[in-house]
Design an enzyme around this catalytic site. Structure first.
Site, PDB file in Angstrom:
ATOM      1  NE  ARG A 294       6.247  -0.719 -13.298  1.00 22.28           N
ATOM      2  CZ  ARG A 294       5.798   0.483 -13.862  1.00 22.28           C
ATOM      3  NH1 ARG A 294       4.768   0.894 -14.169  1.00 22.28           N
ATOM      4  NH2 ARG A 294       6.768   1.678 -13.696  1.00 22.28           N
TER       5      ARG A 294
ATOM      6  CB  SER B 198       0.318   1.461 -12.718  1.00 18.03           C
ATOM      7  OG  SER B 198       1.103   1.276 -11.676  1.00 18.03           O
TER       8      SER B 198
ATOM      9  CD  GLU C 175      -8.725  -3.222  -4.433  1.00 16.32           C
ATOM     10  OE1 GLU C 175      -9.658  -3.067  -3.569  1.00 16.32           O
ATOM     11  OE2 GLU C 175      -8.037  -2.250  -4.943  1.00 16.32           O
TER      12      GLU C 175
ATOM     13  CG  PHE D  37      -4.489  -1.799  -3.006  1.00 14.45           C
ATOM     14  CD1 PHE D  37      -4.350  -1.390  -1.873  1.00 14.45           C
ATOM     15  CD2 PHE D  37      -3.813  -1.305  -4.078  1.00 14.45           C
ATOM     16  CE1 PHE D  37      -3.975  -0.076  -1.693  1.00 14.45           C
ATOM     17  CE2 PHE D  37      -3.362   0.121  -4.111  1.00 14.45           C
ATOM     18  CZ  PHE D  37      -3.721   0.752  -2.851  1.00 14.45           C
TER      19      PHE D  37
ATOM     20  CG  HIS E 152       3.691  -0.533  -7.594  1.00 15.16           C
ATOM     21  ND1 HIS E 152       3.539  -0.920  -8.690  1.00 15.16           N
ATOM     22  CD2 HIS E 152       3.471   1.031  -7.483  1.00 15.16           C
ATOM     23  CE1 HIS E 152       3.515   0.209  -9.790  1.00 15.16           C
ATOM     24  NE2 HIS E 152       3.530   1.100  -9.102  1.00 15.16           N
TER      25      HIS E 152
ATOM     26  CG  ASP F  82       2.641   6.203  -5.247  1.00 16.22           C
ATOM     27  OD1 ASP F  82       2.395   7.681  -5.486  1.00 16.22           O
ATOM     28  OD2 ASP F  82       2.366   5.467  -6.064  1.00 16.22           O
TER      29      ASP F  82
ATOM     30  NE  ARG G  13       5.958   3.991  -9.221  1.00 20.37           N
ATOM     31  CZ  ARG G  13       6.584   5.151  -9.576  1.00 20.37           C
ATOM     32  NH1 ARG G  13       8.016   5.085  -9.099  1.00 20.37           N
ATOM     33  NH2 ARG G  13       6.446   6.028 -10.120  1.00 20.37           N
TER      34      ARG G  13
END
Lengths: 315, 287
Positions: free
Chosen positions: A10, A37, A58, A83, A109, A117, A167
């Protein structure tokens, strides 16, 4: 196994966006309350007028990006893979892909390595549900440098692009100078006994497996399939013609994923004994990333075993 | 041709009759399509495309054009009719609607015919597209306006309210959205299928300006509403126009069943006869 530098994919996404902010006046970025994030916060800080917070909405974010693209801008959309690809799938289908809109989707992610998570946030389906869409380009880079190059390349494509990244810090297996061309797979290691095709973090696992196989006198070829669509048919066919067997490895559901995409080519063009490594029709759970990869059977160990099995079937 | 232009009362009325003829003929020839919601939007579209939208049918991608985004995209008979009648393509091709190989798809694809800004057909999506266009134009300091045409069905979708929330957040006063509020949907009256009222209070509570049009088939009321909307600042504006589904064809008016129904030969001839009579009355009135 080789010690490798560990970097965030990322961060590659964020660094490429910063570069585009300087070099391409049309690039804008949207995020759905996850800028800290996905690291688009770095772009937001530097180019506040080119960054749009969309809140936790979204569907609107995707089509707002579509509208922005219709004014000549090049929007990069950012949120977690679950998402962006899932919540807004029909927006991506009907507005972005059918309309051939110049929208870039950054799915952070991706994969079970999201870790603690848990299952809700571990995207394991994006490759399947994005690659089925006409007009979509689908990139799954393997490390920091490749992610950065994928994002820069996406800005040059006129049309929808989905980029999947993760992530966690992952091993660096390419460098700033490694050539990257959309649609052109990279042979990371040449070999003649078995073809291992992988994408994302699994390329590093495949290289580790190849190292172990070498100790057994098996010379594996490792292909980094960073572009799932359009798929590099020639690279795949030529490799299995040479090796005669195939292992696919992905941090994604086996159904419909990268392995399926590879087999759609191989089964029709040059069928060879094939074994697949990936998530077996199950959701993930909370845990440390490495623990999860081990529990769900997506490490170099499984690639090694599957390679041995594929070789046996070849004989 | 470059728009906006000014029409006489007679021209407005005759253009509406022409559109209604096109709608009935297209749906009849295609054997499928959506007459009800097409007929309810006629006066709004005649007004916008002739008298308000800045556009040039000879130059569809004109940078200075205002953007018209259809949120209720099933009304392709109305959309294609108005685009053809303001000069984007030959009205003779309207009879290819919904046929294999035709540019006139059942629900619009943004690449054809000329004059379309966006594809659509999945409700709830294109308010977000309109929002994105308005946001992009504003971010680039461009003065173009964005108009949308929504409906109570479009406003049952959650995506629409995400867009409504965002357009107010970004204070997009370059965005004006019409609601063709005919209150009927496929399965019946919207208040029995899924209530959307009170729409005015909903938009207001989402920080939009709201302008009501008591009769969405009255040209003067439509013009007054747009004129007022054009003076409003700092927020987007919803123009909620009370309309009649199937307007202009007596047996289709206020009948949910005509949402996606095709007139048979008898019904088609009756509808054309009614439109002939309406046209004759207009010509007599203004002779």
């Amino acid at each position: 196994m080789a010690e490798r530098e560990m970097l965030l994919t990322r961060q590659g996404w964020a660094d490429a966006l910063l570069e585009l902010g300087e070099t391409n006046p049309n690039v804008v970025v949207l995020d759905a309350d996850l800028a800290k994030s996905t690291l688009t916060c770095l772009f937001k800080d530097k180019f506040p007028n080119k960054f749009f917070d969309m809140g936790i909405a979204e569907q609107n974010m995707i089509n707002t990006a579509g509208g922005l693209s219709l004014t000549g801008l090049i929007p990069f959309v950012s949120t977690y893979g679950v998402f962006v690809s899932g919540r807004a799938w029909e927006q991506i289908r009907t507005s972005i892909c059918y309309g051939e809109l110049n929208v870039k989707l950054g799915g952070a992610h991706g994969g079970i390595s999201v870790g603690p998570d848990g299952a809700t946030h571990q995207a394991l389906e994006e490759i399947a549900i994005m690659r089925v869409l006409p007009k979509m380009t689908l990139l799954v880079p393997s490390d920091y440098y490749e992610t950065k190059k994928a994002v820069l390349a996406a800005a040059k494509i006129n049309g929808p692009v989905y980029i999947r990244f993760g992530r966690e810090k992952v091993p660096v297996i390419t460098n700033a100078d490694t050539p990257f061309e959309v649609g052109k797979a990279i042979t990371m290691k040449e070999g003649k006994d078995v073809t291992i095709v992988a994408c994302g973090v699994m390329v590093a696992e495949a290289l580790d497996a190849a190292e172990e196989l070498a100790k057994e006198g098996i010379n594996a070829e490792v292909i980094n399939l960073h572009t799932i669509k359009p798929i590099d048919r020639d690279a795949l066919i030529n490799s299995v013609k040479k090796t005669g067997c195939l292992v696919t490895a992905e941090e994604h559901q086996l159904a419909g994923g990268m392995g399926s995409a590879v087999l759609e080519v191989i089964a029709q063009e040059y069928p060879v004994p094939t074994e697949m490594v990936g998530i077996k029709d199950t959701f993930g759970e909370s845990g440390e990333p490495r623990q999860l990869m081990e529990k769900y059977g997506i490490t170099s160990k499984e690639i090694l075993e599957k390679s041995r099995q594929a070789l046996k079937r070849k004989l | 041709m470059v728009y906006p232009q000014t029409l006489t009362d007679k021209e407005r009325l005759l253009k509406a009759i022409q559109m209604r003829r096109d709608i009935v003929e297209m749906v009849h020839a295609a054997g499928s399509g959506h007459p009800g919601g097409s007929l309810s939007s006629v006066e709004i579209l005649v007004t916008l495309y002739n008298e308000y939208l800045k556009h040039d049918s000879a130059n569809p991608k004109w940078e200075e054009r205002d953007r018209m985004v259809f949120c209720k995209c099933h009304i392709t008979p109305a959309i294609y009719s108005i685009l053809a009648r303001v000069g984007y393509f030959d009205p003779a091709t309207l009879n290819t609607f919904r046929k294999l190989g035709s540019e006139l798809q059942g629900h619009p694809c943004r690449f054809y015919p000329k004059g379309l800004e966006m594809s659509g057909g999945s409700l709830g999506q294109n308010l977000s597209i309109a929002h994105g266009i308005a946001l992009g134009l504003k971010a680039q300091g461009k003065p173009n306006r964005v108009y949308g045409l929504s409906s109570e069905g479009d406003l049952q979708e959650g995506n629409s309210w995400e867009a409504i929330m965002a357009a107010a957040h970004y204070r997009l006063d370059n965005l004006i959205v019409f609601v063709d509020y005919n209150k009927l949907q496929i399965d019946g009256h919207c208040e029995s299928v899924m209530g959307v009222a009170p729409l005015d209070k909903k938009f207001e509570s989402f920080n939009w300006h709201v302008v009501m049009v008591e009769d969405g088939h009255d040209f003067k009321q439509i013009r007054d509403a747009i004129d007022k909307a054009l003076t409003l600042k700092d927020r987007p504006t919803a123009i909620i126009a009370n309309t009649i589904k199937g307007k202009g064809i007596s047996f289709m008016e206020n009948q949910a069943g005509w949402h996606g129904k095709v007139p048979n030969k008898e019904e088609y001839e009756l509808a054309i006869k009614e439109l002939d009579a309406q046209e004759e009355a207009i010509n007599k009135q203004y002779s």
